[in-house]
Design a protein around this motif. Structure first.
Motif, PDB file in Angstrom:
ATOM      1  N   ALA A  85       0.845  -1.195   0.000  1.00 44.72           N
ATOM      2  CA  ALA A  85       0.000   0.000   0.000  1.00 44.72           C
ATOM      3  C   ALA A  85       0.879   1.243   0.000  1.00 44.72           C
ATOM      4  O   ALA A  85       1.953   1.255   0.598  1.00 44.72           O
ATOM      5  CB  ALA A  85      -0.922   0.021   1.214  1.00 44.72           C
ATOM      6  N   ILE A  86       0.402   2.266  -0.695  1.00 41.27           N
ATOM      7  CA  ILE A  86       0.940   3.618  -0.601  1.00 41.27           C
ATOM      8  C   ILE A  86      -0.150   4.449   0.069  1.00 41.27           C
ATOM      9  O   ILE A  86      -1.273   4.512  -0.436  1.00 41.27           O
ATOM     10  CB  ILE A  86       1.251   4.219  -1.991  1.00 41.27           C
ATOM     11  N   ILE A  87       0.154   5.070   1.191  1.00 39.13           N
ATOM     12  CA  ILE A  87      -0.826   5.882   1.897  1.00 39.13           C
ATOM     13  C   ILE A  87      -0.318   7.328   1.937  1.00 39.13           C
ATOM     14  O   ILE A  87       0.655   7.635   2.622  1.00 39.13           O
ATOM     15  CB  ILE A  87      -1.084   5.379   3.326  1.00 39.13           C
ATOM     16  N   ALA A  88      -0.968   8.197   1.169  1.00 42.58           N
ATOM     17  CA  ALA A  88      -0.626   9.621   1.138  1.00 42.58           C
ATOM     18  C   ALA A  88      -1.509  10.380   2.128  1.00 42.58           C
ATOM     19  O   ALA A  88      -2.646   9.968   2.399  1.00 42.58           O
ATOM     20  CB  ALA A  88      -0.807  10.177  -0.274  1.00 42.58           C
ATOM     21  N   PRO A  89      -1.030  11.502   2.671  1.00 39.27           N
ATOM     22  CA  PRO A  89      -1.807  12.234   3.686  1.00 39.27           C
ATOM     23  C   PRO A  89      -3.149  12.761   3.194  1.00 39.27           C
ATOM     24  O   PRO A  89      -4.020  13.051   4.014  1.00 39.27           O
ATOM     25  CB  PRO A  89      -0.867  13.390   4.070  1.00 39.27           C
ATOM     26  N   ASP A  90      -3.345  12.875   1.873  1.00 39.52           N
ATOM     27  CA  ASP A  90      -4.591  13.479   1.392  1.00 39.52           C
ATOM     28  C   ASP A  90      -5.828  12.636   1.693  1.00 39.52           C
ATOM     29  O   ASP A  90      -6.957  13.118   1.588  1.00 39.52           O
ATOM     30  CB  ASP A  90      -4.513  13.770  -0.111  1.00 39.52           C
ATOM     31  N   GLY A  91      -5.631  11.375   2.094  1.00 39.37           N
ATOM     32  CA  GLY A  91      -6.782  10.520   2.380  1.00 39.37           C
ATOM     33  C   GLY A  91      -6.969  10.196   3.845  1.00 39.37           C
ATOM     34  O   GLY A  91      -7.797   9.342   4.198  1.00 39.37           O
TER      35      GLY A  91
ATOM     36  N   PRO B 238       5.254   7.138  -7.586  1.00 37.49           N
ATOM     37  CA  PRO B 238       5.968   8.320  -7.087  1.00 37.49           C
ATOM     38  C   PRO B 238       5.601   8.529  -5.623  1.00 37.49           C
ATOM     39  O   PRO B 238       4.421   8.440  -5.247  1.00 37.49           O
ATOM     40  CB  PRO B 238       5.412   9.448  -7.967  1.00 37.49           C
ATOM     41  N   VAL B 239       6.598   8.770  -4.783  1.00 40.88           N
ATOM     42  CA  VAL B 239       6.366   8.988  -3.360  1.00 40.88           C
ATOM     43  C   VAL B 239       7.191  10.182  -2.894  1.00 40.88           C
ATOM     44  O   VAL B 239       8.181  10.559  -3.518  1.00 40.88           O
ATOM     45  CB  VAL B 239       6.722   7.744  -2.519  1.00 40.88           C
ATOM     46  N   LYS B 240       6.778  10.787  -1.776  1.00 33.85           N
ATOM     47  CA  LYS B 240       7.478  11.963  -1.273  1.00 33.85           C
ATOM     48  C   LYS B 240       7.304  12.070   0.235  1.00 33.85           C
ATOM     49  O   LYS B 240       6.591  11.271   0.862  1.00 33.85           O
ATOM     50  CB  LYS B 240       6.960  13.223  -1.958  1.00 33.85           C
ATOM     51  N   LYS B 241       7.945  13.095   0.806  1.00 40.74           N
ATOM     52  CA  LYS B 241       7.870  13.354   2.245  1.00 40.74           C
ATOM     53  C   LYS B 241       6.418  13.306   2.719  1.00 40.74           C
ATOM     54  O   LYS B 241       5.536  13.911   2.114  1.00 40.74           O
ATOM     55  CB  LYS B 241       8.467  14.724   2.557  1.00 40.74           C
ATOM     56  N   GLY B 242       6.173  12.575   3.815  1.00 41.45           N
ATOM     57  CA  GLY B 242       4.836  12.439   4.374  1.00 41.45           C
ATOM     58  C   GLY B 242       4.099  11.195   3.944  1.00 41.45           C
ATOM     59  O   GLY B 242       3.120  10.806   4.584  1.00 41.45           O
ATOM     60  N   ASP B 243       4.543  10.549   2.861  1.00 45.24           N
ATOM     61  CA  ASP B 243       3.905   9.320   2.397  1.00 45.24           C
ATOM     62  C   ASP B 243       4.355   8.127   3.246  1.00 45.24           C
ATOM     63  O   ASP B 243       5.496   8.083   3.734  1.00 45.24           O
ATOM     64  CB  ASP B 243       4.261   9.028   0.940  1.00 45.24           C
ATOM     65  N   SER B 244       3.470   7.149   3.386  1.00 37.64           N
ATOM     66  CA  SER B 244       3.805   5.902   4.059  1.00 37.64           C
ATOM     67  C   SER B 244       3.622   4.731   3.106  1.00 37.64           C
ATOM     68  O   SER B 244       2.840   4.807   2.151  1.00 37.64           O
ATOM     69  CB  SER B 244       2.915   5.698   5.287  1.00 37.64           C
ATOM     70  N   ILE B 245       4.351   3.643   3.379  1.00 41.11           N
ATOM     71  CA  ILE B 245       4.284   2.448   2.534  1.00 41.11           C
ATOM     72  C   ILE B 245       4.201   1.214   3.422  1.00 41.11           C
ATOM     73  O   ILE B 245       4.905   1.115   4.436  1.00 41.11           O
ATOM     74  CB  ILE B 245       5.511   2.324   1.611  1.00 41.11           C
TER      75      ILE B 245
END
Length: 248
Positions: free
Chosen positions: A16-22, A208-215
């Motif tokens: 999973a890729i979990i971005a802060p927007d969700g 693509p992933v960046k600061k704040g993203d979790s995996i």
């Protein structure tokens, strides 16, 4: 107006890729004056829990570990931590490991302080004592070169000893740094990007992933990553270690 249906978050069978927007906030007993986001959890198929806690000035995080040990890392800000009867100030880049059967209390936070946590059910090992409370800090000088590649450095945040059944490390990719192989292994990972951006390959899918993203990466999920952009790419990650590979 930006379309609300757009996100980089992905949840699949083994990653999973979990971005802060969700993020949707959760309520955890004893954790008050804060927002808590449960990012990775057993209900998605994982064997760990990873949360991000954002505290107000009145925030407080207190409780007692039972079956699960907890690793607390200060992503940003500062607070006062009391664990195992000892009280210390904690600031960005500092952490404390709370073993099973210990009370913890995080108080007097700077507004906006963020605590990242990793939780794992502890598996005792015959002949070895359960670990005690462990305090530490991020320190690049303690991050040796990984696999003879000067662009890759890993700092181990917990002692590499048989009593510990979890490891937490910080992996720094310098400009142009990338994993030297596609990793395929039994260890599970939960991680959060602390700096920079990257391209991550998981199970032959590219993200693509960046600061704040979790995996989240399940056992045997193939993985590869490369730093992107004009700054180092840095993430903190969990993995299970030092136990016979069996089903709990």
């Amino acid at each position: 107006m930006e379309m609300s249906a757009l996100t980089r978050s992905v949840v699949k069978r083994n990653h999973a890729i979990i971005a802060p927007d969700g993020y949707i906030n959760s309520n955890v007993p004893g954790w008050t004056g804060c927002t808590t986001n449960v990012i990775i959890n057993e209900q998605m198929g994982a064997r760990l829990c990873q949360t991000l806690i954002t505290l107000t000035e009145a925030g407080r995080v207190q409780g007692q570990t039972e079956a699960s040990q907890i690793f607390f890392y200060v992503v940003q800000g500062s607070c006062t931590a009391t664990v195992g009867g000892e009280t210390r100030p904690l600031k960005t880049g500092e952490y404390v490991y709370v073993p099973v059967g210990q009370r913890y209390d995080f108080s007097q936070p700077e507004a906006g302080t963020q605590l990242l946590t990793f939780h794992k059910v502890y598996e005792p090992l015959a002949g070895y004592a359960t670990p005690g409370v462990f305090w530490g800090e991020r320190d690049y000088s303690k991050a040796p070169v990984y696999m003879n590649d000067e662009t890759l450095r890993i700092q181990e945040l917990l002692p590499n000893e048989p009593g510990f059944d979890m490891a937490v490390n910080i992996f720094t990719y310098g400009l142009g740094g990338n994993l030297p192989m596609v990793e395929t292994h039994i260890m599970e990972h939960g991680l959060m990007y602390l700096e920079g951006q990257a391209i991550y390959m998981l199970d032959q899918c590219w993200y693509p992933v960046k600061k704040g993203d979790s995996i989240w990466m399940a056992p045997y999920c193939q993985q590869w990553a490369t730093a992107m952009g004009q700054e180092p790419s840095v993430y903190i990650y969990y993995k299970n270690v030092n136990r016979f590979p069996t089903v709990l």
